[in-house]
Write an enzyme that holds these catalytic residues in place. Structure first.
Site, mmCIF file in Angstrom:
data_model
loop_
_atom_site.group_PDB
_atom_site.id
_atom_site.type_symbol
_atom_site.label_atom_id
_atom_site.label_comp_id
_atom_site.label_asym_id
_atom_site.label_seq_id
_atom_site.Cartn_x
_atom_site.Cartn_y
_atom_site.Cartn_z
ATOM 1 N N SER A 192 -37.898 -10.113 3.559
ATOM 2 C CA SER A 192 -38.103 -9.580 2.214
ATOM 3 C C SER A 192 -36.901 -9.817 1.325
ATOM 4 O O SER A 192 -36.627 -10.960 0.985
ATOM 5 C CB SER A 192 -38.538 -8.124 2.214
ATOM 6 O OG SER A 192 -39.142 -7.848 0.985
ATOM 7 N N HIS A 217 -25.923 -3.971 -6.721
ATOM 8 C CA HIS A 217 -25.448 -3.891 -8.107
ATOM 9 C C HIS A 217 -24.260 -2.931 -8.127
ATOM 10 O O HIS A 217 -24.288 -1.888 -7.456
ATOM 11 C CB HIS A 217 -26.535 -3.377 -9.047
ATOM 12 C CG HIS A 217 -27.796 -4.174 -9.017
ATOM 13 N ND1 HIS A 217 -27.918 -5.412 -9.607
ATOM 14 C CD2 HIS A 217 -28.992 -3.924 -8.429
ATOM 15 C CE1 HIS A 217 -29.138 -5.881 -9.405
ATOM 16 N NE2 HIS A 217 -29.810 -5.001 -8.681
ATOM 17 N N CYS A 234 -40.136 -6.356 5.812
ATOM 18 C CA CYS A 234 -41.502 -6.206 6.314
ATOM 19 C C CYS A 234 -41.510 -6.650 7.763
ATOM 20 O O CYS A 234 -40.828 -7.603 8.129
ATOM 21 C CB CYS A 234 -42.481 -7.065 5.516
ATOM 22 S SG CYS A 234 -42.653 -6.586 3.793
#
Length: 272
Positions: A120, A125, A148
């Site tokens: 995935s 940030h 996943c």
């Protein structure tokens, strides 16, 4: 409520469960002057630039066994950085899955990264910011690891904690969707978990106060952590305790404690 251990499932097709780890770390600092504040922000911006964050997330990919498809990274002006890594699943080799997510235990440390499997995306940030008047500067990094399939991103948590050495951490883990076994029966979680704390090493748990808020029936797990010990020198930038008058030290400590408590408890504290 305790989630009983789930035997290895024989699935119909692919494991469609989505497992997401959100890890938020905070570094708190007092800067006496505007020059010190700007120097601290510049230091943090360099310490956690896009290049270093990419290395951290690449190691996270290795820990959870993901194959990297694409990396997008950016340093921002005047400060901050973002990195996004797209990953895909790889074949499972049980002999290489030393850090399988089927049991609740801490993952590897930064000097012991190993690979094993899944899919995935991983993002980070950073948010350096400061109080306009009180001299308090706060650096926050948000990391999301979403996979996943069979494995859990929780195995990267121990590594992330040791990579950032934060004053405060908030950690969320959630399993979404469902997968089916060969009989068609739905499973909404495929591994045992009672607490995120079980994926954190003992030395870390000794250093932090930790609080759990879990919603077991919804497969939602939350842990927040704050350092137990407080040494003022660890929170000063540009000066040391020796440079401060006794009254200054008391006032600065009070400001820092208030900032940390507000972040930890998630609400503004009244002035005392």
């Amino acid at each position: 409520m305790e989630i009983k251990s789930i035997k290895k499932l024989k699935l119909h097709g692919f494991n469609n469960l989505t497992k997401t780890l959100s890890f938020n770390m905070y570094d708190i600092c007092y800067t006496k002057t505007v020059e010190d504040r700007n120097a601290y922000i510049a230091y943090i911006d360099e310490q956690y630039n896009a290049e270093r964050l990419t290395k951290i997330l690449t190691n996270v990919s290795n820990i959870i066994g993901a194959n990297i498809l694409n990396i997008a990274k950016q340093d921002y002006d005047p400060q901050g950085a973002s990195v996004t890594i797209l990953v895909c699943e790889g074949p499972v080799n049980p002999e290489q899955c030393e850090h399988s997510s089927d049991n609740e235990s801490p993952g590897p440390l930064p000097d012991a990264v190993v690979a094993h499997l899944d899919k995935s995306h991983i993002t980070v940030h950073t948010y350096p910011e400061y109080h306009p008047d009180d001299g308090i500067s706060t650096f926050r990094a948000d990391i999301d690891v979403s996979t996943c399939g069979h494995i859990s991103p929780l195995k990267a948590l121990n590594y992330l904690i040791h990579s950032f050495d934060a004053d405060i951490m908030t950690i969320d883990y959630r399993v979404r969707g469902f997968t089916r076994d060969v009989t068609g029966k739905k499973f909404f979680i495929d591994h045992k978990i009672n607490s995120i704390q079980n994926y954190i090493s003992g030395d870390t748990k000794d250093r932090y106060h930790m609080i759990d808020v879990n919603v077991y029936q919804e497969n939602i797990f939350h842990t927040k952590c704050i350092l137990k010990e407080f040494d003022l020198d660890n929170y000063l930038f540009g000066v040391t305790k020796k440079d401060l008058l006794p009254g200054e030290k008391k006032k600065i400590k009070k400001k820092l404690k208030k900032e940390m408590e507000e972040i930890f408890y998630g609400r503004n504290m009244p002035k005392v």
